[in-house]
Design a protein around this motif. Structure first.
Motif, PDB file in Angstrom:
ATOM      1  N   LYS A  15       0.812  -1.218   0.000  1.00 53.80           N
ATOM      2  CA  LYS A  15       0.000   0.000   0.000  1.00 53.80           C
ATOM      3  C   LYS A  15       0.844   1.267   0.000  1.00 53.80           C
ATOM      4  O   LYS A  15       0.444   2.278  -0.566  1.00 53.80           O
ATOM      5  CB  LYS A  15      -0.968  -0.007   1.182  1.00 53.80           C
ATOM      6  CG  LYS A  15      -2.066  -1.026   1.018  1.00 53.80           C
ATOM      7  CD  LYS A  15      -3.028  -0.958   2.177  1.00 53.80           C
ATOM      8  CE  LYS A  15      -3.504  -2.350   2.490  1.00 53.80           C
ATOM      9  NZ  LYS A  15      -3.863  -2.551   3.844  1.00 53.80           N
ATOM     10  N   ALA A  16       2.021   1.224   0.605  1.00 53.21           N
ATOM     11  CA  ALA A  16       2.899   2.398   0.601  1.00 53.21           C
ATOM     12  C   ALA A  16       3.332   2.718  -0.828  1.00 53.21           C
ATOM     13  O   ALA A  16       3.378   3.888  -1.225  1.00 53.21           O
ATOM     14  CB  ALA A  16       4.120   2.156   1.489  1.00 53.21           C
ATOM     15  N   GLU A  17       3.615   1.691  -1.609  1.00 54.89           N
ATOM     16  CA  GLU A  17       3.996   1.912  -3.004  1.00 54.89           C
ATOM     17  C   GLU A  17       2.812   2.425  -3.815  1.00 54.89           C
ATOM     18  O   GLU A  17       2.961   3.309  -4.656  1.00 54.89           O
ATOM     19  CB  GLU A  17       4.533   0.630  -3.632  1.00 54.89           C
ATOM     20  CG  GLU A  17       4.904   0.837  -5.065  1.00 54.89           C
ATOM     21  CD  GLU A  17       6.165   0.107  -5.461  1.00 54.89           C
ATOM     22  OE1 GLU A  17       6.396   0.034  -6.660  1.00 54.89           O
ATOM     23  OE2 GLU A  17       6.887  -0.376  -4.589  1.00 54.89           O
ATOM     24  N   VAL A  18       1.623   1.876  -3.560  1.00 57.75           N
ATOM     25  CA  VAL A  18       0.420   2.355  -4.244  1.00 57.75           C
ATOM     26  C   VAL A  18       0.208   3.829  -3.910  1.00 57.75           C
ATOM     27  O   VAL A  18      -0.097   4.635  -4.789  1.00 57.75           O
ATOM     28  CB  VAL A  18      -0.823   1.510  -3.868  1.00 57.75           C
ATOM     29  CG1 VAL A  18      -2.101   2.139  -4.396  1.00 57.75           C
ATOM     30  CG2 VAL A  18      -0.674   0.089  -4.378  1.00 57.75           C
ATOM     31  N   SER A  19       0.385   4.180  -2.660  1.00 57.83           N
ATOM     32  CA  SER A  19       0.238   5.567  -2.234  1.00 57.83           C
ATOM     33  C   SER A  19       1.223   6.477  -2.969  1.00 57.83           C
ATOM     34  O   SER A  19       0.851   7.533  -3.471  1.00 57.83           O
ATOM     35  CB  SER A  19       0.453   5.672  -0.722  1.00 57.83           C
ATOM     36  OG  SER A  19       0.403   7.011  -0.304  1.00 57.83           O
ATOM     37  N   ARG A  20       2.456   6.037  -3.050  1.00 55.80           N
ATOM     38  CA  ARG A  20       3.487   6.825  -3.722  1.00 55.80           C
ATOM     39  C   ARG A  20       3.162   7.013  -5.198  1.00 55.80           C
ATOM     40  O   ARG A  20       3.274   8.114  -5.737  1.00 55.80           O
ATOM     41  CB  ARG A  20       4.845   6.142  -3.567  1.00 55.80           C
ATOM     42  CG  ARG A  20       6.002   6.922  -4.171  1.00 55.80           C
ATOM     43  CD  ARG A  20       7.324   6.174  -4.077  1.00 55.80           C
ATOM     44  NE  ARG A  20       7.315   4.885  -4.761  1.00 55.80           N
ATOM     45  CZ  ARG A  20       7.370   4.717  -6.088  1.00 55.80           C
ATOM     46  NH1 ARG A  20       7.411   5.761  -6.884  1.00 55.80           N
ATOM     47  NH2 ARG A  20       7.387   3.506  -6.617  1.00 55.80           N
ATOM     48  N   LYS A  21       2.723   5.946  -5.859  1.00 56.47           N
ATOM     49  CA  LYS A  21       2.441   6.006  -7.297  1.00 56.47           C
ATOM     50  C   LYS A  21       1.178   6.793  -7.626  1.00 56.47           C
ATOM     51  O   LYS A  21       1.095   7.423  -8.671  1.00 56.47           O
ATOM     52  CB  LYS A  21       2.292   4.595  -7.866  1.00 56.47           C
ATOM     53  CG  LYS A  21       3.588   3.835  -7.970  1.00 56.47           C
ATOM     54  CD  LYS A  21       3.327   2.453  -8.549  1.00 56.47           C
ATOM     55  CE  LYS A  21       4.610   1.680  -8.752  1.00 56.47           C
ATOM     56  NZ  LYS A  21       4.342   0.337  -9.317  1.00 56.47           N
ATOM     57  N   ALA A  42     -14.439   6.392  -8.103  1.00 55.11           N
ATOM     58  CA  ALA A  42     -14.020   5.837  -9.393  1.00 55.11           C
ATOM     59  C   ALA A  42     -12.581   6.241  -9.714  1.00 55.11           C
ATOM     60  O   ALA A  42     -11.797   5.424 -10.223  1.00 55.11           O
ATOM     61  CB  ALA A  42     -14.970   6.290 -10.495  1.00 55.11           C
ATOM     62  N   GLU A  43     -12.225   7.480  -9.397  1.00 51.27           N
ATOM     63  CA  GLU A  43     -10.870   7.952  -9.666  1.00 51.27           C
ATOM     64  C   GLU A  43      -9.841   7.151  -8.870  1.00 51.27           C
ATOM     65  O   GLU A  43      -8.757   6.834  -9.377  1.00 51.27           O
ATOM     66  CB  GLU A  43     -10.726   9.448  -9.316  1.00 51.27           C
ATOM     67  CG  GLU A  43     -11.541  10.362 -10.194  1.00 51.27           C
ATOM     68  CD  GLU A  43     -12.958  10.608  -9.655  1.00 51.27           C
ATOM     69  OE1 GLU A  43     -13.381   9.982  -8.661  1.00 51.27           O
ATOM     70  OE2 GLU A  43     -13.647  11.437 -10.259  1.00 51.27           O
ATOM     71  N   SER A  49      -5.773   0.652  -9.807  1.00 51.47           N
ATOM     72  CA  SER A  49      -5.616  -0.396 -10.816  1.00 51.47           C
ATOM     73  C   SER A  49      -4.396  -0.128 -11.698  1.00 51.47           C
ATOM     74  O   SER A  49      -3.653  -1.048 -12.030  1.00 51.47           O
ATOM     75  CB  SER A  49      -6.883  -0.544 -11.656  1.00 51.47           C
ATOM     76  OG  SER A  49      -7.093   0.590 -12.464  1.00 51.47           O
ATOM     77  N   LYS A  50      -4.181   1.135 -12.080  1.00 50.34           N
ATOM     78  CA  LYS A  50      -3.004   1.479 -12.884  1.00 50.34           C
ATOM     79  C   LYS A  50      -1.716   1.215 -12.106  1.00 50.34           C
ATOM     80  O   LYS A  50      -0.752   0.710 -12.665  1.00 50.34           O
ATOM     81  CB  LYS A  50      -3.053   2.946 -13.309  1.00 50.34           C
ATOM     82  CG  LYS A  50      -4.192   3.314 -14.225  1.00 50.34           C
ATOM     83  CD  LYS A  50      -4.037   2.719 -15.596  1.00 50.34           C
ATOM     84  CE  LYS A  50      -3.119   3.611 -16.408  1.00 50.34           C
ATOM     85  NZ  LYS A  50      -2.950   3.147 -17.782  1.00 50.34           N
ATOM     86  N   ALA A  54      -3.404  -3.779 -12.885  1.00 52.89           N
ATOM     87  CA  ALA A  54      -4.605  -4.613 -12.975  1.00 52.89           C
ATOM     88  C   ALA A  54      -5.668  -3.922 -13.819  1.00 52.89           C
ATOM     89  O   ALA A  54      -5.670  -2.695 -13.954  1.00 52.89           O
ATOM     90  CB  ALA A  54      -5.153  -4.895 -11.578  1.00 52.89           C
ATOM     91  N   ASN A  55      -6.576  -4.703 -14.345  1.00 52.63           N
ATOM     92  CA  ASN A  55      -7.705  -4.184 -15.100  1.00 52.63           C
ATOM     93  C   ASN A  55      -8.743  -3.663 -14.102  1.00 52.63           C
ATOM     94  O   ASN A  55      -9.146  -4.406 -13.206  1.00 52.63           O
ATOM     95  CB  ASN A  55      -8.299  -5.294 -15.958  1.00 52.63           C
ATOM     96  CG  ASN A  55      -9.424  -4.824 -16.832  1.00 52.63           C
ATOM     97  OD1 ASN A  55     -10.247  -4.006 -16.444  1.00 52.63           O
ATOM     98  ND2 ASN A  55      -9.477  -5.366 -18.031  1.00 52.63           N
TER      99      ASN A  55
END
Length: 71
Positions: A15-21, A42-43, A49-50, A54-55
């Protein structure tokens, strides 16, 4: 744990990486993963997902596929 939280855990998503990205705060990702009453935008779904490659439709099906129409 929410359906999104379970999905991220099952896929071993950091989740830390998702947060950063994505720019989504870690605290917001934590809310989305643990609090059932938290609404996923939705955003946010699109960015998550990006970030994890993932789709978005696959994630939608995993986290909301249990919902049924009233007929």
């Amino acid at each position: 744990m929410t359906h999104l939280g379970k999905y991220l855990t099952d896929k071993s998503i950091n989740k830390a990486e998702v947060s950063r990205k994505t720019g989504i705060r870690k605290s917001r990702l934590s809310q989305l993963s643990t609090k059932e009453k938290t609404n996923l935008k939705a955003e946010e779904l699109y960015l998550i997902s990006k970030a994890i490659g993932a789709n978005p439709n696959d994630i939608l099906e995993k986290i909301y596929g249990h919902l049924k129409l009233n007929v």
